[in-house]
Scaffold this active site. Structure first.
Site, PDB file in Angstrom:
ATOM      1  N   GLN A 156       3.414   3.863  13.659  1.00  0.00           N
ATOM      2  CA  GLN A 156       3.396   4.849  12.574  1.00  0.00           C
ATOM      3  C   GLN A 156       2.030   5.530  12.569  1.00  0.00           C
ATOM      4  O   GLN A 156       1.121   5.074  13.253  1.00  0.00           O
ATOM      5  CB  GLN A 156       3.649   4.168  11.239  1.00  0.00           C
TER       6      GLN A 156
ATOM      7  N   GLU B 250       0.994  -1.331  13.317  1.00  0.00           N
ATOM      8  CA  GLU B 250       1.098  -2.796  13.424  1.00  0.00           C
ATOM      9  C   GLU B 250       1.485  -3.241  14.832  1.00  0.00           C
ATOM     10  O   GLU B 250       1.663  -4.431  15.075  1.00  0.00           O
ATOM     11  CB  GLU B 250       2.109  -3.321  12.399  1.00  0.00           C
TER      12      GLU B 250
ATOM     13  N   TRP C 200       0.847  -1.210   0.000  1.00  0.00           N
ATOM     14  CA  TRP C 200       0.000   0.000   0.000  1.00  0.00           C
ATOM     15  C   TRP C 200       0.876   1.252   0.000  1.00  0.00           C
ATOM     16  O   TRP C 200       0.420   2.346  -0.315  1.00  0.00           O
ATOM     17  CB  TRP C 200      -0.956   0.009   1.202  1.00  0.00           C
ATOM     18  N   ASP C 201       2.140   1.094   0.318  1.00  0.00           N
ATOM     19  CA  ASP C 201       3.090   2.202   0.292  1.00  0.00           C
ATOM     20  C   ASP C 201       3.003   2.963  -1.033  1.00  0.00           C
ATOM     21  O   ASP C 201       3.136   4.181  -1.083  1.00  0.00           O
ATOM     22  CB  ASP C 201       4.531   1.688   0.434  1.00  0.00           C
TER      23      ASP C 201
HETATM   24  C1  BGC Z   1       4.891  -0.918   7.734  1.00  0.00           C
HETATM   25  C2  BGC Z   1       3.844  -1.073   6.659  1.00  0.00           C
HETATM   26  C3  BGC Z   1       4.517  -1.044   5.303  1.00  0.00           C
HETATM   27  C4  BGC Z   1       5.646  -2.067   5.221  1.00  0.00           C
HETATM   28  C5  BGC Z   1       6.452  -1.959   3.935  1.00  0.00           C
HETATM   29  C6  BGC Z   1       5.941  -2.006   7.565  1.00  0.00           C
HETATM   30  O1  BGC Z   1       6.933  -1.863   8.528  1.00  0.00           O
HETATM   31  O2  BGC Z   1       4.309  -1.009   9.017  1.00  0.00           O
HETATM   32  O3  BGC Z   1       2.905  -0.021   6.753  1.00  0.00           O
HETATM   33  O4  BGC Z   1       3.586  -1.306   4.308  1.00  0.00           O
HETATM   34  O5  BGC Z   1       6.542  -1.881   6.295  1.00  0.00           O
HETATM   35  O6  BGC Z   1       7.070  -0.718   3.840  1.00  0.00           O
END
Ligand code: BGC
Length: 754
Positions: A585, A482, A353-354
């Site tokens: 985040q 997360e 989703w980034d």
């Molecule tokens: C983040 C996610 C992200 C992923 C890839 C994870 O550490 O929490 O939001 O999509 O890294 O960058």
């Protein structure tokens, strides 16, 4: 705490230390790529100590069998990995019959310098009385070409015999392969006078994922004389020798890499390699280098952000843009932006989703609209797979994956695969973002609505109705934070889900799509969900609540922790993290950022002041959103702190994990922090507006943006200047005042609070 191993310089990433302690970190920071392929800055020459040799080719991947302790129904069967591909840089160097080993020998005069302006890496070292200067690049003018040239000269006045054996090595593994399997097999190979090649293929897999063929072919130029060639089971090589004295002698290795992504079978892949090598033979090193450097100069002409008064800040943003564009410059619509690009293999997949949440805004401004449209189409092409993902969860519509190459979810952590469904909203948000930014509704009306309707159907099925509250709810999710799992009613997820339903319905009213078979009952249900969604909110604090129960946690700021506790993900047990109030985040604040035009400034301030102090920013994506909001709230110091963190995240190894590779998808963060943060560029309601401030430690900054067929240059110093470099006049707002921009508009810089 951070580790800075490279010198601060506006255009160059450099060091004069052969840093054995931070070797992997140095390798990550000196990675090179051209969107088609790339490699970590591992040494081409022998280095027998710890190092991570990594060469990657865009779109070439392998489905590694899932590894879990206890299988749960619905787990994806494989984890797609960007694979460490044929190592075509390798050389063995012998000086007077002694093999050079840069980990073991006494090396002097070491330097490494990656020139970001031209995309060229130079590395110099002296060993056994001979100086070697390597010049290396992955051409942006000819995507299949990697070029390495060693200029060799005596450093002690004596004459030396130098032998260089140049390899292509297919005996390569992924460090994190789930079952330590080899993903490659050699299909064909040949060494001959003047060159050699290996065609390797990914091994067969039981998941129906196509096997990839990669053919690497080498040829040579320069002052050395070929004395042998050789082929083994996994490697081929050519050997060159020269007597080296005071005159510089050069050894040039040219590699062409072709793959089955572009050619249909082994014969065609090899034939294309031979043809390209033959073409190259006509060109001299200087021409090939000039074409490549020119490509980078053209990129910088639009993309460069110039910062005066702070070289560390300047280097940070250039490094980010350089590495981002080395990964993805939008030339190949089949590709996406992998979180590690060509710099490591720790994260699987190529698409997160980034892309939609963090990369789309930058590409909208720095590239032609086609590039962003391609990123949107990439998801449209994967709609059937997203529908499959939803079905796997027993749900209607489409669920875009958290991690993928093909659209099929390929990550198997429960909380990510099944719970982190907010990503589905970001895919929809990007369609809105593109439409609002470009003013072009064509995509929305066509493919866009096909994606939106299926995402809307997913949400309409994923919510449930709480009889007790008379509200729609979404249980069992993980938000962007997360550091908490299986929570109920994540404010961000609920907000995004309802927004998708409302936006899709409004778009259908404008662009009816009978072909999509949407019933009145369906539309009514969507409207009902929009009207009756539950949003956790606390009246006393007057903030949106991250999720039900969040406020019952032991609420305290990160400042209450000892610095020894950080980063939490390396110091604390997972259980302790999950129970804590600390936020990885932007979560509520991600929503406040996305829907910035919906909330007044006081609402933004209250939520920022409540959540930011609990945020540890342990995702590389975190700092940019906080920089943007802090800037809007007049919190200059916080905005600058967050800018530095995002801009120098890898250069200063803030999260202590850059040795695994760079955080490519968060490299848009520094640009977002300056353009959407410091300059406060907004496109709310289709109006372009700015309200810049200048960080105290800087004397000026300037950037370009493409906007609706115009090219603008925004320069901020003691005054703000907005110049229309291309395109017709346009109406803007600057500090809230309407401006009709004909050519150049200038106004005084407003200080914070003024
Ligand atoms: C983040 C996610 C992200 C992923 C890839 C994870 O550490 O929490 O939001 O999509 O890294 O960058």
């Amino acid at each position: 705490m951070y580790t800075r191993i490279m010198e601060v310089d506006p255009w160059v990433i450099k060091s004069t230390t052969l840093d054995k302690t931070h070797k992997r970190l140095q390798e990550s920071l000196t990675s090179l790529g051209n969107g088609y392929m790339g490699a970590r800055g591992s040494f081409e020459e022998r280095y027998s100590a710890d190092s991570h040799l990594g060469t990657y080719i865009a779109g070439v991947w392998f489905p590694d069998k899932t590894r879990v302790g206890w299988w749960k129904n619905g787990y994806p069967k494989y984890f797609g990995k960007a694979i460490n591909a044929v190592n075509f840089g390798k050389v063995a160097i012998f000086v007077d019959n002694q093999e050079v080993d840069l980990a073991e020998n006494e090396v002097s005069g070491f330097s490494v310098a990656l020139d970001m302006q031209t995309g060229v890496l130079r590395r110099t070292f002296t060993v056994f009385g001979v100086q070697f200067c390597l010049t290396k690049f992955f051409s942006v003018a000819q995507k299949e070409l990697a070029l390495m040239r060693w200029d060799v000269v005596s450093a002690d006045g004596k004459s030396h015999h130098v032998k260089i054996e140049s390899f292509i090595d297919a005996d390569v593994k992924n460090e994190d392969a789930n079952y330590e399997e080899t993903f490659w097999q050699v299909l064909n190979k040949k060494a001959f006078a003047g060159g050699a090649h290996i065609a390797a293929q990914t091994v067969a897999n039981p998941f129906g994922v196509p096997q990839f063929i990669v053919n690497a072919q080498q040829s040579f130029a320069g002052d050395f004389t070929e004395t042998a060639h050789w082929q083994g089971d996994w490697q081929v090589s050519n050997t060159f020798e020269a007597e080296v004295g005071e005159a510089v002698k050069s050894f040039e290795k040219r590699v062409i890499v072709t793959t089955s992504r572009d050619y249909e079978n082994l014969d065609a892949v090899e034939a294309a390699g031979r043809a390209l090598i033959a073409d190259m033979e006509q060109a001299g090193f200087a021409d090939l280098l000039a074409a490549h450097e020119n490509g980078w100069r053209q990129r910088w002409a639009i993309a460069d952000v110039v910062i005066e008064g702070n070289d560390a800040a300047q280097q940070g943003i250039r490094f980010n843009l350089f590495q981002l564009f080395s990964t993805y410059y939008g030339e190949d619509a089949r590709l996406n932006i992998g979180p590690k690009g060509f710099t490591g293999e720790k994260y699987g997949g190529a698409t997160y989703w980034d892309t939609e949440a963090y990369a789309v805004p930058l590409y909208l401004s720095l590239a032609e609209p086609q590039v962003t449209e391609n990123l949107l189409k990439y998801r449209h092409n994967q709609l059937p797979q997203a529908q499959h993902n939803a079905r796997e969860q027993g749900l209607a519509g489409a669920l875009y994956p958290m991690v993928t190459f093909t659209g099929i979810e390929c990550h198997n952590e429960w909380e990510i695969t099944f719970e982190e469904i907010h990503r589905n909203g970001a895919i929809a948000y990007a369609i809105y973002n593109y439409t609002n930014y470009t003013g072009d509704e064509g995509y929305l009306a066509g493919e866009g609505l096909e994606v939106l309707v299926e995402i809307a159907r997913f949400w309409a099925d994923r919510v449930h109705y709480s009889q007790r509250h008379g509200k729609y709810m979404i249980h069992g999710v993980t938000g962007p934070n997360e550091y908490e799992n299986n929570i109920n009613n994540n404010w961000y997820t609920n907000t995004l889900a309802a927004w998708v339903l409302g936006y899709t319905k409004a778009a259908l009213d404008k662009y009816p799509r009978p072909d999509l078979g949407i019933s009145e009952a369906e539309l009514d249900k969507w409207a009902d969900i929009v009207a009756n969604m539950y949003y956790p909110y606390d009246e006393v604090l007057d903030v949106f609540v991250q999720h039900d129960g969040f406020l019952d946690k032991d609420i305290r700021p990160v400042s209450a922790l000892s610095p020894d506790d950080l980063p939490l993900n390396q110091k604390w047990s997972w259980d302790k993290i999950l129970r804590s109030p600390f936020i990885k985040q932007a979560d509520v604040l991600q929503g406040v950022y996305f829907f910035g035009d919906r909330f007044d400034i006081d609402t933004k301030r209250r939520n920022f002041d409540f959540y930011e102090p609990m945020t540890v920013h342990e995702s590389s994506l975190s700092a940019s959103v906080h920089a943007i909001l802090a800037a809007e709230l007049g919190k200059e110091e916080k905005a600058v702190e967050m800018y530095e963190r995002t801009a120098r995240l890898d250069l200063d190894n803030y999260n202590n994990d850059t040795e695994d590779g760079l955080h490519i998808t968060s490299m848009t963060g520094s640009w977002l922090a300056i353009v959407q943060g410091f300059a406060q560029m907004k496109t709310w309601g289709g109006t372009l507006s700015f309200a810049p401030f200048l960080p105290q430690a800087w004397t000026a900054y300037a950037f370009h943006i493409n906007y609706r067929g115009r090219l603008l240059k925004v320069s901020v110093n003691k005054q703000v200047e907005i110049a229309l470099l291309k395109g017709s006049p346009i109406a803007l707002e600057v500090y809230g005042e309407p401006v009709q921009l004909e050519s150049v508009y200038t106004t005084a810089l407003k200080t914070q609070g003024a």
